[in-house]
Scaffold this motif. Structure first.
Motif, short mmCIF file in Angstrom:
data_model
loop_
_atom_site.label_atom_id
_atom_site.label_comp_id
_atom_site.label_asym_id
_atom_site.label_seq_id
_atom_site.Cartn_x
_atom_site.Cartn_y
_atom_site.Cartn_z
N ASN A 17 -3.35 -9.18 7.64
CA ASN A 17 -3.85 -7.62 7.85
C ASN A 17 -2.78 -6.76 8.41
O ASN A 17 -1.90 -7.21 9.03
N CYS A 18 -2.92 -5.46 7.99
CA CYS A 18 -2.03 -4.57 8.49
C CYS A 18 -1.79 -4.48 9.72
O CYS A 18 -2.75 -4.49 10.61
N LYS A 19 -0.59 -4.30 10.11
CA LYS A 19 -0.09 -4.29 11.65
C LYS A 19 -0.86 -2.90 12.30
O LYS A 19 -0.96 -2.98 13.40
N LEU A 20 -1.08 -1.92 11.41
CA LEU A 20 -1.15 -0.54 11.91
C LEU A 20 -2.90 -0.29 12.26
O LEU A 20 -3.30 -0.15 13.31
N CYS A 21 -3.50 -0.53 11.01
CA CYS A 21 -5.02 -0.55 11.16
C CYS A 21 -5.63 -1.57 11.70
O CYS A 21 -6.77 -1.58 12.21
N LYS A 22 -5.06 -2.82 11.25
CA LYS A 22 -5.70 -4.02 11.64
C LYS A 22 -6.82 -4.49 11.03
O LYS A 22 -7.51 -5.39 11.05
N LEU A 73 2.18 -3.28 6.23
CA LEU A 73 1.18 -2.26 6.14
C LEU A 73 0.19 -2.37 4.94
O LEU A 73 0.83 -2.95 3.88
N CYS A 74 -0.98 -1.67 5.25
CA CYS A 74 -1.80 -1.35 3.85
C CYS A 74 -1.44 -0.26 3.26
O CYS A 74 -0.63 0.63 3.85
N SER A 75 -1.80 0.15 2.06
CA SER A 75 -1.59 1.18 1.30
C SER A 75 -1.95 2.46 1.89
O SER A 75 -1.30 3.51 1.97
N TRP A 76 -3.17 2.45 2.73
CA TRP A 76 -3.80 3.32 3.39
C TRP A 76 -2.70 3.85 4.62
O TRP A 76 -2.45 5.26 4.58
N CYS A 77 -2.32 2.93 5.25
CA CYS A 77 -1.36 3.34 6.34
C CYS A 77 -0.13 3.90 5.93
O CYS A 77 0.35 4.70 6.63
N GLU A 78 0.38 3.18 4.98
CA GLU A 78 1.58 3.68 4.33
C GLU A 78 1.70 4.99 3.82
O GLU A 78 2.62 6.01 4.06
#
Ligand SMILES: [Zn+2]
Length: 272
Positions: A17-22, A73-78
């Motif tokens: 999972n994305c490290k930012l939004c998890k 990261l996921c695309s959304w967080c990027e």
């Protein structure tokens, strides 16, 4: 169930999972740890085209490209980070050449030290930007950042601050930044050399609770404990300031800083 946007199970299961939004899958490739515009000159005017990086062992190696990393990261967080970076890419153009700036900056001189006040930019935006940078450096598995690591509690505090306040739309980001009330309370000091310099790239924990990210264009210092903060960085740096300040390093102080940074890093490594 095969949804249109669903990745094949084998791919999805292998990605974290994305490290930012998890929440979302970390599908993004080539995420920059440090935005390109902050280290532009690392790859300019050098022949052959390379820059020097220094590892924690003091070993100098060639840096071929700005550090990038897959699947953090996921695309959304990027996308949310990109909005912030696009805004700051413009701010830094202004900071570098104040004549054509649309926003207002005030240059103050205290005891021969030039300090630039970014008067028309909400300081929360600066904190978001610099925290996004140091947070990425801390979560990065790239060897360049292997001594730049916060403890879990601080890393998580910064992650939550970023995750709660980054926005997908530029207008939302600007609007929301005015309402941000709680910013992680640490010391940040950005040093910009007054003139063009030669330099190194390095990111590390240079002494107890003290971190630095060093590019040719800027040096960013971050302290997780007030007692360990260098006096000048405390005096001219930022901690919940009403306006964000940039410390302008003249040639001599920038050179001193270069040497100090390398020395401190090597010393710290030896006493650890
Ligand atoms: Zn995410």
């Amino acid at each position: 169930m095969a949804g249109i946007n669903k990745l094949p199970d084998i791919l999805e299961n292998s990605m974290e999972n994305c490290k930012l939004c998890k929440e979302r899958i970390a599908d993004k490739l080539n995420s920059h740890i440090i935005p390109k515009f902050m280290c532009k000159r690392l790859f300019e005017n050098t022949n052959p085209r390379h820059s020097v990086q220094i590892s924690k062992d003091g070993i100098q190696t060639k840096l071929q490209d700005i550090p990038k990393e897959d699947h953090i990261l996921c695309s959304w967080c990027e996308k949310r980070l990109e909005k912030l970076e696009t805004y700051f890419a413009r701010v830094f153009v202004e900071v570098n050449s104040l004549q054509n700036a649309k926003r207002k900056y005030k240059l103050e001189i205290i005891e021969n030290q030039e300090i630039l006040h970014c008067e028309e930019i909400n300081p929360s935006l600066f904190y978001l930007f610099f925290y996004s940078l140091i947070w990425r450096s801390s979560v990065s598995k790239n060897i360049l950042f292997d001594t730049f690591k916060f403890n879990e509690a601080i890393e998580e505090e910064i992650r939550i601050f970023l995750n709660n306040n980054l926005k997908e739309l530029h207008s939302d980001l600007l609007e929301h930044s005015k309402k941000i009330e709680s910013v992680p309370n640490y010391y940040l000091c950005l040093v910009k050399p007054k003139n063009k310099t030669r330099g190194i790239f390095s990111a590390y924990n240079f002494s107890q609770n003290s971190y630095a990210i060093y590019t040719v264009d800027y040096a960013l210092f971050f302290y997780t404990n007030e007692d360990d903060c260098l006096l000048a960085h405390k005096t001219y740096g930022n901690s919940r300031n009403e306006t964000f300040r940039i410390f302008i390093g003249n040639d001599e102080s920038w050179k001193k800083l270069n040497n100090l940074v390398v020395e401190n890093m090597l010393n710290y490594k030896n006493v650890r």
